[in-house]
Design an enzyme around this catalytic site. Sequence first.
Site, PDB file in Angstrom:
ATOM      1  N   CYS A 178       0.816  -1.224   0.000  1.00 15.07           N
ATOM      2  CA  CYS A 178       0.000   0.000   0.000  1.00 15.07           C
ATOM      3  C   CYS A 178       0.850   1.275   0.000  1.00 15.07           C
ATOM      4  O   CYS A 178       0.684   2.152  -0.850  1.00 15.07           O
ATOM      5  CB  CYS A 178      -0.988  -0.011   1.158  1.00 15.07           C
ATOM      6  SG  CYS A 178      -0.267  -0.028   2.808  1.00 15.07           S
ATOM      7  N   HIS A 208      -2.914   1.088   6.864  1.00 12.12           N
ATOM      8  CA  HIS A 208      -3.195   0.958   5.436  1.00 12.12           C
ATOM      9  C   HIS A 208      -3.487   2.333   4.833  1.00 12.12           C
ATOM     10  O   HIS A 208      -4.130   3.173   5.464  1.00 12.12           O
ATOM     11  CB  HIS A 208      -4.405   0.047   5.233  1.00 12.12           C
ATOM     12  CG  HIS A 208      -4.621  -0.334   3.796  1.00 12.12           C
ATOM     13  ND1 HIS A 208      -3.744  -1.115   3.078  1.00 12.12           N
ATOM     14  CD2 HIS A 208      -5.632  -0.042   2.932  1.00 12.12           C
ATOM     15  CE1 HIS A 208      -4.196  -1.283   1.852  1.00 12.12           C
ATOM     16  NE2 HIS A 208      -5.340  -0.635   1.730  1.00 12.12           N
ATOM     17  N   HIS A 217      -5.856   1.868  -4.288  1.00  4.17           N
ATOM     18  CA  HIS A 217      -4.938   1.342  -3.283  1.00  4.17           C
ATOM     19  C   HIS A 217      -4.454  -0.048  -3.684  1.00  4.17           C
ATOM     20  O   HIS A 217      -5.042  -0.713  -4.554  1.00  4.17           O
ATOM     21  CB  HIS A 217      -5.618   1.290  -1.900  1.00  4.17           C
ATOM     22  CG  HIS A 217      -6.630   0.186  -1.765  1.00  4.17           C
ATOM     23  ND1 HIS A 217      -6.769  -0.572  -0.625  1.00  4.17           N
ATOM     24  CD2 HIS A 217      -7.564  -0.313  -2.636  1.00  4.17           C
ATOM     25  CE1 HIS A 217      -7.737  -1.467  -0.787  1.00  4.17           C
ATOM     26  NE2 HIS A 217      -8.234  -1.324  -1.984  1.00  4.17           N
TER      27      HIS A 217
END
Length: 341
Positions: free
Chosen positions: A257, A305, A317
């Site tokens: 990420c 995240h 993402h």
Amino acid sequence: MGTHRRPKPPSRARLTTLGVAAGAFGLIPSQSQAEPKPTVDEVRKQVEQLYEEAEAPTEEYLGIRERQQKLEKAAGEARDRIARQQDEINELRDQIGPFAAAQYRSGGIDASLQLVLSADPDDYLEQASLLNRVGDRQATAMRALQGKQRRLTQDREEATAQLREVEEARTKAAAKKSQVTKKLAEARKLLASLTAEERTRLAAAEEREDAASGASDGAASYNGPASGRAKAALDFAYAQLGKPYEWGSTGPNSFDCSGLTGASWRAAGVSLPRTVQQQYDVGRKVAKSDLQPGDIIYWYNSTQHNGMYVGNGKAIHAPRTGKNIEIVPLDSMPFFAASRP
């Protein structure tokens, strides 16, 4: 000569006891009895949970590895500096050697006595002046040598401390990596326990879930309102759609990420630090109501995240192991914060 006795038959009470014991034993599960096999939906939920649990130690591992690399670089520079200083010290020692020999040859005789004993006072005065100059040069060289020796000792101590920190960081990184690989191995084991038909059903369930949430990993080009560096970052991110998530990866064939957000903004000429937490720390925080395309989104908390806002309530993402870079609704995960590089 021994006797052979017939065994005495068990009493009725003992037979009753044995019968009860046997019945009780029958109630104990056999070790060979397998645990009930989880359903496809249970496997999917367990795998999702394992991947989520792997994210936090993944980010910690990346932060530790980055610090380790900086420490290794600093320790290498310290070693080079120490080597140069040692060469300078050796050179100074070579210079001081002749000065010490000159003093030794003078015998350390008192200056007034040397003048009395000298057959040529002018020659003595010239020699005395030379020795004084030699003494001054020796003193200067000695002071320089002492200073360099002190710096060398200090640098050696610092280098030793840095190398100790490198080893500690390496140990911590190995522990975090072990946590991540263990979680991923558990997830793979669960998936491997499914039959071909069950894997097909699982994939179909994930596709339905993605469709219901509006997630998409198909090829696309950014055509939103962003401009300048934000557009360049989003153009790069969109070009990665469909590429797999891989923990610890910053491209070009796979990303995690923070690897995706960092690479996207790097393509726009903006350097971001490596981890989710570091990117959160350096970015200028913006409210959810003020989001602009290109802003970095943080879900769950400041460490777990992140992705990039693309506009229209959506974000791009790199999700998790087993999935590809995708576009999802902003609120598909708990929104925590946003920052603007």
